[in-house]
Scaffold this active site. Structure first.
Site, PDB file in Angstrom:
ATOM      1  CG  ASN A  79     -14.940   6.274  24.305  1.00  0.00           C
ATOM      2  OD1 ASN A  79     -14.172   6.309  23.338  1.00  0.00           O
ATOM      3  ND2 ASN A  79     -15.946   7.123  24.460  1.00  0.00           N
ATOM      4  CB  ILE A  86     -15.359  -0.519  28.634  1.00  0.00           C
ATOM      5  CG1 ILE A  86     -14.030  -1.195  28.999  1.00  0.00           C
ATOM      6  CG2 ILE A  86     -15.400  -0.224  27.142  1.00  0.00           C
ATOM      7  CD1 ILE A  86     -13.970  -2.646  28.593  1.00  0.00           C
ATOM      8  CB  CYS A  87     -18.097   4.534  27.884  1.00  0.00           C
ATOM      9  SG  CYS A  87     -19.592   5.284  27.244  1.00  0.00           S
ATOM     10  CG  LEU A  88     -18.787  -1.113  23.723  1.00  0.00           C
ATOM     11  CD1 LEU A  88     -18.334  -0.159  22.624  1.00  0.00           C
ATOM     12  CD2 LEU A  88     -17.881  -2.341  23.744  1.00  0.00           C
TER      13      LEU A  88
END
Lengths: 151, 604
Positions: A79, A86-88
């Site tokens: 991620n 960041i994939c959040l």
């Protein structure tokens, strides 16, 4: 530059006084909206033993808009991409002005504990994790040793 | 006991109505110390008259423990301890194979009285030998061979009957369960000087773990505080059991128990007095730290504005609160500052996540004086901060109450030290081990209360039924003692601090300053109008707390009027400031929306 909102001052004070375990965040002297962050790899994760550097920036419309966060240390995580992005969800559409720097950093720490290859940002890493998890974890550990351990 | 001095200091800080009681109490403790010392001497005499001098006792108690460690009593050799000189060696020679003469120091509860006694096992072989020579009468003292054995054997029963019937009779007589009974039946407390593996390491908690492991879980639940309950070591087959009640020792423990109980009563008085004073103080502070509505005629908190926009900066006139120009004075803001300083000082207990709990004496003392210093440095202790005479007196009283808690802490420490010392003296002079419940007097008293004594019957029903009286009567340390300072600190926190509303409870989660004007969303969450306007402009509909779609439909009907009035009443300065700030921000935004952002000079 406009005066720093009371909320940012309060958040900075509290981060300074009682930072969450394994996390540090210090504002730059010349730009109090720009923070140098470190997060320790959580125990039991492939990132254990590493200390990861991040940068965090509070945009002008914070807390209406989310902070911008990016990994500076290279990390092998489904991620987090090559550029450290960041994939959040809470950093994007699920942001709420009730969230704080502290909660964001804790969420990132949690993301290190539980990589989510089903919602990938680094597609190659995610593929690796899905096809051969053991090998991918070993790779993450290797990168941690290589890039996130000082000295 | 050595706390007379500390106690004298404490006396000085007590409110007058408590002092009389306290002086009486002090006199009583001085007497108590003398009496306890006398009783120790008596115990020594009594034991010696039984032939159980400290040296002999030490060996007996120790031999039991060794037997436990080895699992079998017979493994110990005569020559092992050359300085042994006497009894044990004597008996081991007399008894051909099962030579162990053992002793256990134990406590029986009898109608709420604690009765210590010694339980001895003597191998029948040696008894018969001795009985033969002594022929059942009091020959002991003169017996040149081993006077000690003879004497104590002579005591309970003159003729040695068959071991079995003897056991039964002793049991009936003293209401204890049969020591050789089946596993799990006997609930006698064995108090050992040093602990063998079965007894745990002498640390009460280790023993608890041990007990939990070996005992029926139900029983363990019923008696969570019984730490050293354990079966009496199984005596060697063919030995005879003798139980010696210790009269002077009983008196010693009863006196100590009584003293500790009267201490509870005394501390209850102190506590009651403290609470009374606290309530008085609470009334005074409430009167001196009044909200705006009670000091200004122009403001009525009950009034409801039909239009929220009618509330603008300057409309509130909080100046009357901060300055002297008003009909009635209020020290609201000074008290708020004092309480904030007090909370920040964390005088008695640490609130941080890493080191939560009661502070040490020194630390408490240091923090209390630091707090007092900060208050006076800011001018809050005199007429600069507190305008009303009553406020200044109340502050004085507040500091005194805190000082009282500090002194109680000292007093409590001195008490447990004194009890510990007298028990140590007891153990040293008599060779009887310190009963383990007393070993750590600084642990919470509730844990201690169940320690002392024996449950005479092993039946579970009886055990459960007795539980209550057991706790009432056998508590050697009163349950309230250990935590009294904590209770009083809590009382301050619950009685005084809430008198003055705290800003943190009325803050907007988004901007972290006071949520003025307060808007209540349909989901129930509250934010300041300014933050919600910003969210609406961005089209963000989800409540920052619960993500319910409630932001966009909020309008002036969502103003929480009750809260708005409350905020103006108790936080007039903050409300005013926030209002000004909101207006500035809104004006700036409006300009920006017109394309006239920032303060840059526009040249036409």
């Amino acid at each position: 530059m406009a005066a720093l909102p009371k909320r940012i001052i309060k958040e900075t004070e509290r981060l300074n006084k009682e930072a969450p375990d394994g996390i540090t965040a210090e504002p730059h002297e010349d730009n109090l909206r720009y923070f140098d962050v470190t997060i320790k790899g959580p125990g039991g994760s492939p990132f254990e033993g590493g200390t990861f550097k991040l940068e965090l920036f509070l945009p002008e419309d914070y807390p209406m808009a989310p902070p911008k966060v990016r990994f500076l240390t290279k990390i092998y995580h489904p991620n987090i991409d090559r550029l450290g992005r960041i994939c959040l969800d809470i950093l994007k559409d699920k942001w709420s002005p009730a969230l704080q720097i502290r909660t964001v950093l804790l969420s990132i720490q949690a993301l290190l504990s539980s990589p989510n290859p089903d919602d990938p940002l680094a597609t190659d890493v995610a593929k690796h994790y899905k096809e051969n998890e053991k090998e991918a974890i070993a790779q993450s550990q290797e990168w941690t040793r290589k890039y996130a351990v000082a000295g | 006991m050595h706390f007379s001095k500390t106690y004298s200091q404490l006396l000085l800080t007590l409110p007058q109505e408590l002092q009389d009681n306290a002086i009486e109490y002090r006199q009583a403790t001085i007497n108590l110390e003398l009496q306890l010392k006398k009783l120790i001497n008596k115990v020594v005499l009594e034991l010696s008259s039984l032939g159980l001098s400290p040296a002999v006792l030490h060996d007996l108690l120790h031999s039991c423990e060794q037997g436990d460690i080895n699992g079998k009593g017979k493994e110990r050799q005569v020559g092992e301890r050359p300085d042994d000189g006497g009894l044990v060696a004597q008996i081991s020679e007399a008894g051909p194979s099962r030579q162990a003469t053992k002793a256990v120091y134990e406590f029986v509860e009898d109608g709420g009285r604690i009765e210590p006694r010694l339980r001895l096992w003597v191998s029948t072989a040696s008894i018969e030998d001795d009985a033969a020579t002594a022929s059942g009468s009091s020959v002991g003292a003169e017996s040149d061979d081993d006077p000690r054995v003879a004497i104590f054997l002579d005591k309970p029963e003159s003729k040695p009957p068959s071991p079995d019937s003897d056991n039964v009779r002793t049991e009936e007589l003293l209401l204890v369960s049969k020591p050789v009974a089946q596993k799990g039946q006997s609930l006698v407390w064995s108090l050992q000087k040093k602990s063998g593996p079965i007894f745990g390491s002498g640390n009460a908690w280790d023993s608890l773990v041990g007990a939990a492991d070996s005992d029926d879980s139900l029983e363990t639940l019923a008696h969570p505080v019984e730490l050293v309950r354990k079966q009496v070591p199984r005596p060697p087959v063919g030995s005879r059991e003798i139980i010696i009640p210790l009269t002077s020792d009983t008196a010693f423990f009863q006196l100590l128990q009584g003293a500790l109980q009267s201490l509870t009563v005394h501390l209850d008085t102190v506590k009651a007095g403290f609470i009374h004073n606290l309530q008085d103080l609470s009334t005074i502070i409430s009167k001196t730290a009044r909200p705006r509505s009670s000091v200004s005629h122009s403001f009525k908190p009950a009034s409801s504005f039909s239009d929220p926009s009618s509330i603008s900066a300057g409309h509130l006139m909080p100046k009357s609160l901060v300055h002297h120009s008003m009909d009635t004075k209020s020290d609201l803001y000074a008290w708020r500052e004092i309480f904030q300083l007090y909370i920040d000082s964390e005088v008695f207990e640490s609130l941080s996540e890493r080191s939560r709990g009661e502070r040490s004496l020194d630390e408490t003392e240091r923090r209390l004086s630091e707090f007092a210093e900060r208050v006076s440095n800011r001018g809050l202790g005199d007429s600069r901060g507190l305008k009303l005479k009553e406020s200044r007196e109340a502050l004085e009283k507040f500091l005194q109450l805190n000082l009282l808690i500090l002194n109680l802490k000292k007093f409590q420490y001195a008490n447990s030290e004194a009890a510990r010392k007298i028990l140590k003296k007891h153990a040293k002079r008599t060779a009887l081990p310190i009963p383990s419940p007393f070993k750590r007097l600084d642990i919470p008293a509730s844990t201690l209360s169940g320690f002392m004594g024996v449950i005479p019957d092993s039946s579970k029903a009886v055990v459960l039924a007795r539980e209550k009286s057991y706790h009432d009567t056998l508590s050697l340390l009163p349950t309230t003692t250990a935590s009294l300072p904590h209770i009083l600190v809590q009382a301050i926190g619950e009685t005084l601090i809430p008198i003055i509303p705290h800003i943190d409870d009325y803050s907007c989660l988004i901007c972290t300053s006071i949520a003025f004007k307060p808007i209540r969303l349909t989901c129930g969450h509250l934010f300041c109008v300014r933050c919600l306007v910003k969210m609406q402009k961005r089209g963000q509909d989800h409540c920052p707390c619960c993500r319910a779609p409630s932001v966009l439909k909020a309008n002036r009907a969502n103003v929480d009027w009750a809260l708005l009035n409350f905020m103006q009443d108790w936080f007039p300065v903050e409300s005013e400031e926030k209002l000004r700030q909101n207006e500035r921000e809104a004006a700036k935004e409006e300009l920006e929306e017109l394309g006239l952002g920032d303060s840059r000079c526009i040249i036409m």
